[in-house]
Design an enzyme around this catalytic site. Structure first.
Site, PDB file in Angstrom:
ATOM      1  N   GLU A   1     -11.202   0.271  -8.490  1.00 17.26           N
ATOM      2  CA  GLU A   1     -10.833   1.807  -8.400  1.00 17.26           C
ATOM      3  C   GLU A   1     -11.016   2.821 -10.064  1.00 17.26           C
ATOM      4  OE1 GLU A   1      -8.469  -0.256  -7.994  1.00 17.26           O
ATOM      5  OE2 GLU A   1      -8.083   0.567  -5.425  1.00 17.26           O
TER       6      GLU A   1
ATOM      7  N   HIS B   1       2.362   1.934  -0.771  1.00 16.43           N
ATOM      8  CA  HIS B   1       1.771   2.349   0.291  1.00 16.43           C
ATOM      9  C   HIS B   1       1.496   4.359   1.566  1.00 16.43           C
ATOM     10  CE1 HIS B   1       0.105  -1.874   0.524  1.00 16.43           C
ATOM     11  NE2 HIS B   1      -1.327  -1.290   0.412  1.00 16.43           N
TER      12      HIS B   1
END
Lengths: 335, 347
Positions: free
Chosen positions: B81, B150
């Site tokens: 990322e 998440h």
């Protein structure tokens, strides 16, 4: 390697300009109370000089906190840089960035950067732009031996290799991450060894020798322009001063070591290598030193005569478009 | 083209389809638009086996893009990322209009430096020399048994950062219009997709349209209290408003839509009429958007208030896994009703 006279003059002029900028500009910045964010690259001049000699204004570089040399080698005007260090509106960043953020988009200079290795993905992104739009440009990502241990660099080397991007990862290994010696912090003997993990060439050169840097950089740039992908180039160099102007480097390194590297000064090495060839005379080199000296006096004068920013400029350039009211709502800077 | 805050069409799309259509139309309109991220096509590099677009995105928001635009504009990335978000920012600052997808907002820690120190600050640090037309798509929302890494709704940390903008669409219409606006915008914008809204349907005009960044909308008019919702919480607010109506409490519901710039004016105008405020926020409460909006209303509309500006939010905890705990974590209509009733009736 045969270099023509113009290139020799260019290399020396760039190095002496960087040296004079560091030696003269940094103390002057300190006298104006803004030395906290300034890092001298004196001693490291051969690296940006030898690399940027292969680049045009269309190519890109991402730089580090120790980035004055990168700026000058990439063609940023030292007068404007001095104004930036002094916090004046005539700086390329209008005095909003200072030493650690000098950028000149017209020269492909994507900014010196205050976070170690943070400019690496910017250079990779510029390389991606070049590849996708078929611009034929290359990008150089400068980082230090400290930056060599940042995760983002490794992610970027992998990504650039997978996507075959026209980028050169250039490690300026000056031996120290702040005060931490490279032999303590690096798991491999050389940063260049790590290239093997990313399937790209890894080359280690003498970063005090501008000809050595120039030659290796030429190959890496050629490879990038040919669409063959990235390279890692490690230039072993040395910074003459501390991490900033505030630390005493003798608290973590020896006088003998400093003397050894000062004896391998890149400008001195250049003189020793070039003078016997006769393409450039010592007088010409001395004259370029004088010119650089005068340039710095002009730059200091220009910067001092330039205006400081008006208070309202604090709100300028945060965004291209944002309600000014929301930035200043409930805030009164005048009191 | 900028358009009104309500659609005038009968065509229905799902929220995820509206996102997909916005991406497709912007990529058709402007060849400098690229998108990169993890699994946005899926099965990358297996064209020789006849595999293309294996996943179409982890939530199928990017399905079909690689077939139409090819693997040079639709770029599956390694799981890196920091590298690909930073690379997208670098591409955006050198001539592309780059979109990057961060799979879940909880993963922002690994690339935050690129958002905080490059995307948000480059224009300012460089004295206005650069534009960064970068959009980061990411996902928020609890309620799916996905636990603490998440499920978060961390938009407030982006609102806090000068130089970034943010939007949190609540339905298919705003999903399309705000995404088009985000991609066309010359500043970095974080676009928050709520996982709980992907299947929701609603009217979406076929032609491209942009909903202006920084504007909230009133989705229900009322006179007794203002309920401000963000993303999915807007529909928790309307549910609460329906439940309050039979009690004679007439609630106005504001859908915030943009988390930066924040449309304080619309909220304050509403509170001046209703004299009461509840901000309903799926994010945790401390230093949150809910707190910020309450503080702003207290500062600027104090004399109009008949009750303390109030918040209904998640607790100051990570998102728990087990069903009863996660259910309790999420703000719901019952909590909003109870809080609103208390403010209106004093009970």
């Amino acid at each position: 390697m045969e270099l023509d006279r113009n290139m020799l003059l260019y290399l020396y002029r760039t190095m002496t300009t960087i040296r004079h900028f560091e030696e003269r500009g940094i103390p002057e910045t300190g006298q104006r109370g803004m030395s906290g964010s300034v890092h001298s690259s004196a001693g490291q001049e051969a690296v940006p000089t030898g690399i940027c000699a292969h680049l045009t204004n269309e190519d890109y570089i991402g730089s580090t906190h120790r980035g004055h040399g990168h700026c000058i080698a990439k063609g940023v005007d030292p007068k404007l840089m001095m104004a930036e260090l002094f916090g004046r509106v005539t700086g390329p960043n209008k005095g909003k960035g200072g030493s650690m953020h000098i950028a000149d988009m017209s020269k492909g200079m994507l900014g010196t950067n205050g976070v170690v290795a943070a400019s690496v993905p910017l250079a990779v992104g510029a390389a991606l732009t070049s590849k996708l739009r078929r611009l034929g440009r290359v990008a150089v990502a400068f980082f230090g031996d400290g930056g060599a241990n940042q995760g983002v660099l490794h992610e970027c080397m992998n990504l650039a290799s997978v996507w075959k991007l026209p980028v050169i990862f250039c490690c300026e290994n000056n031996g120290y991450a702040e005060s931490t010696p490279v032999e303590y912090a690096l798991s491999t003997a050389r940063v260049a060894d790590r290239a093997a993990g990313y399937d790209m060439p890894g080359v280690h050169v003498d970063g005090m020798d501008v000809f050595d840097v120039f030659e290796a950089a030429g190959q890496a740039v050629q490879r990038a322009r040919a669409g063959e992908g990235p390279s890692l180039l490690e230039c072993r160099t040395y910074r003459y001063y501390g991490h900033t102007v505030f630390d005493n480097p003798l608290s973590y390194r020896t006088q003998e070591e400093q003397d050894y590297w000062r004896g391998r000064d890149p400008l001195l090495l250049f003189r020793e290598r070039v003078a016997p060839g006769g393409l450039v005379s010592i007088d010409e080199l001395d004259f370029m030193d004088l010119e650089a000296q005068e340039l710095m006096e002009d730059a200091i004068r220009f910067a001092d005569e330039s205006p400081l920013p008006a208070l309202e400029e604090i709100y300028e350039d945060v965004y291209v478009d944002y309600p000014l009211d929301l930035m200043r709502r409930g805030i009164n800077l005048e009191v | 083209m900028t358009t009104a805050m309500t659609p005038t069409t009968t065509r229905e799309l799902r929220y995820r389809e509206a996102i997909n259509e916005a991406l497709r139309q912007e990529m058709e309109r402007d060849e400098t638009v690229i998108i990169m991220g993890e699994e946005i096509a899926g099965g990358a590099g297996r064209e020789h086996l006849g595999i293309v677009d294996a996943w179409g995105g982890p939530f199928r928001t990017t399905v079909g893009l690689i077939q139409q635009f090819g693997n040079q504009r639709v770029l599956d990335t390694p799981l890196s990322e920091a590298a690909f978000v930073g690379t997208a920012i670098g591409a955006a600052s050198t001539g592309m209009r780059a979109v990057a997808e961060l799979m879940f907002v909880d993963f922002v820690g690994v690339c935050m430096d690129q958002l905080l120190n490059n995307a948000a600050k480059m224009r300012y640090m460089f004295g206005g020399q650069v534009k960064v037309p970068f959009t980061m798509l990411t996902r928020i929302g609890a309620g799916f048994g996905s636990a603490a890494q998440h499920s978060e709704s961390f938009y407030s940390i982006f609102s806090h950062i000068p130089g970034l903008k943010g939007v949190a669409p609540s339905d298919p219409y705003t999903a399309k219009g705000l995404l088009i606006a985000a991609i066309r915008d010359d500043d970095p914008v974080v676009y928050f997709e709520h996982k709980g809204l992907y299947g929701n349907t609603g009217p979406v005009p076929e032609e491209p349209y942009a909903i202006p960044l920084g504007k909230a909308r009133t989705v229900r008019s009322g006179s007794d209290i203002t309920l401000v919702g963000i993303s999915r919480m807007t529909w928790v607010c309307t549910e609460a408003a329906e439940a309050l109506a039979p009690e004679g409490v007439n609630a106005e519901v504001v859908d915030l839509l943009s988390v930066s710039p924040i449309d304080y004016d619309l909220i304050i105008d509403s509170v001046r009429r209703t004299h009461r405020l509840v901000v309903v926020d799926e994010d945790t409460p401390i230093c949150s958007l809910a707190s910020d909006i309450c503080a702003r209303v207290a500062e600027e509309a104090f004399d109009y208030l008949d009750a303390p500006p109030s918040r209904v939010t998640a607790p100051h905890t990570p998102v728990p896994y087990s069903r009863p705990l996660e259910d309790a974590y999420l703000p719901n209509a019952a909590r909003v009703v109870k809080t609103a009733r208390g403010l209106v009736t004093g009970r």
